[in-house]
Scaffold this motif. Structure first.
Motif, short mmCIF file in Angstrom:
data_model
loop_
_atom_site.label_atom_id
_atom_site.label_comp_id
_atom_site.label_asym_id
_atom_site.label_seq_id
_atom_site.Cartn_x
_atom_site.Cartn_y
_atom_site.Cartn_z
N GLN A 23 0.69 -1.24 0.11
CA GLN A 23 -0.13 -0.06 0.19
C GLN A 23 0.77 1.11 0.06
N GLN A 24 1.95 1.32 0.82
CA GLN A 24 2.73 2.60 0.90
C GLN A 24 3.95 2.52 -0.14
N GLU A 47 -2.19 9.16 11.06
CA GLU A 47 -1.64 9.46 9.74
C GLU A 47 -1.71 8.44 8.56
N ILE A 48 -2.36 7.23 8.59
CA ILE A 48 -2.41 6.21 7.83
C ILE A 48 -3.71 6.53 6.96
N ASP A 49 -3.76 6.44 5.59
CA ASP A 49 -5.12 6.48 4.88
C ASP A 49 -6.26 5.66 5.25
N ASP A 50 -7.39 5.91 4.77
CA ASP A 50 -8.58 5.15 5.38
C ASP A 50 -8.47 3.92 5.02
N LEU A 51 -8.17 3.51 3.60
CA LEU A 51 -8.02 2.13 3.19
C LEU A 51 -7.18 1.06 4.00
N LEU A 52 -6.12 1.58 4.28
CA LEU A 52 -4.91 0.78 4.99
C LEU A 52 -5.29 0.79 6.40
N LYS A 53 -5.83 2.00 6.86
CA LYS A 53 -6.50 1.94 8.30
C LYS A 53 -7.59 0.87 8.48
N TYR A 54 -8.54 0.65 7.51
CA TYR A 54 -9.45 -0.49 7.54
C TYR A 54 -8.81 -1.83 7.52
#
Length: 326
Positions: A23-24, A47-54
């Motif tokens: 992802q990153q 700081e992590i984007d929503d998709l990765l957070k999920y």
């Protein structure tokens, strides 16, 4: 230690790290640091984007850290770090082999026997695996210190210590710069081999080269001696050629003046990738008012770590030697 538990936690760490890595587009070791942070805090960084957070929140639901022993966590984390290091081209991204770390722990436990509380310092701690392995084998509580200059490695070291519930004070600095620490009972270090680039700093050491760059591994031995209390011990993992190099006369004279040689244990060739990488464990005691060296230093050639019968014989002999010495 439960091998099945170790494997299941390693697989979780590896899967989660791969998700972050893809992802990153970060290196595996940096992604692993995010995984360990997520596991330790049981939460995902803002700081992590929503998709990765999920994805990370879903992953967290599949692991229960309370079901693992400290040693399971150490071993699983070590396996994940080793995987990351295989993909890394940087020379400093190498880890002390597990069997070697356990052996340093065994020697540390023998030398520190009977002391109530000790102060231990790993001068070049990397991911802190060597330090944590030794701490797990000591019978008494230890006040621990570690130094590491590489930002990825020290981050992994801090998280590694946190997950194993070990209190370690980390110094993020060049290990040949001064430290603000009181004298230490036990110094350990898997010495990195090579030249030290800072000639001006090197000149502050007795073991600096008369001309050209000084050897970092020589300077680290002196640095260790500077921070060891009188009669304290130092255990170094050293290259086989330590006393055959062009600057070794100076090192020999320095050790004769300031330390007693307690022992040299040559590690088995099978523990290393090639013959030229073979190392030994070098044990010193800093001289003090009432210290004297052993009548006969501990000298041993270890058989393959897989040869349990021969290894058992050697350990019996070593246990006998320590009994007399201590």
């Amino acid at each position: 230690m439960d091998e099945i538990k170790v494997e299941s936690l390693f697989e979780w760490l590896d899967r989660t790290t791969q998700i972050i890595h893809e992802q990153q587009d970060e290196p595996y070791l940096d992604s692993l640091a995010v995984t360990l942070e997520t596991l330790f805090y049981q939460d995902v960084s803002a700081e992590i984007d929503d998709l990765l957070k999920y994805k990370l929140q879903s992953a967290l639901k599949k692991v229960d850290l309370t079901t693992y022993q400290i040693e399971d966590i150490r071993k699983a984390t070590q396996l994940a770090i080793l995987k990351g290091m295989k993909g890394s081209t940087q020379q400093q991204h190498l880890m002390t082999p597990e069997a070697v770390a356990l052996f340093v722990g065994y020697i540390s436990e023998k030398l520190m026997k009977g002391k109530d509380k000790i102060r231990i310092f790993d001068l070049v701690s990397g991911t802190a695996n060597l330090l944590l392995t030794v701490m797990n084998q000591l019978e008494q509580p230890a006040e621990a210190f570690a130094s590491e200059i590489d930002p990825t490695l020290i981050k992994l070291g801090v998280l590694n210590a946190n997950l194993q519930q070990k209190q370690v004070e980390f110094f993020h600095q060049d290990s040949l710069r001064p430290f603000l620490v009181d004298p230490i009972d036990l110094i350990i270090a898997d010495l990195p081999v090579g030249y030290y680039p800072d000639d001006i700093r090197a000149n502050d050491f007795q073991l600096s080269a008369d001309k050209g760059h000084s050897y970092a591994h020589h300077l680290l031995i002196e640095q260790g001696m500077n921070y060891t209390k009188e009669a304290g011990y130092l255990i170094f993992v050293i290259p086989d050629f330590l006393f055959d190099s062009d600057q070794s006369d100076k090192l020999h004279a320095y050790i004769q003046e300031y330390a007693h040689i307690i022992g040299v244990i040559r590690l088995p060739e099978s523990a290393f990738k090639s013959k030229k990488n073979v190392k030994s464990i070098f044990i010193l005691q800093k001289k003090g008012k009432d210290t004297q060296g052993p009548k006969q230093p501990l000298l041993a050639n270890l058989p393959s770590f897989n040869n349990t019968r021969e290894m058992g014989d050697i350990l019996d002999q070593m246990n006998g030697w320590f009994k007399q010495y201590i």
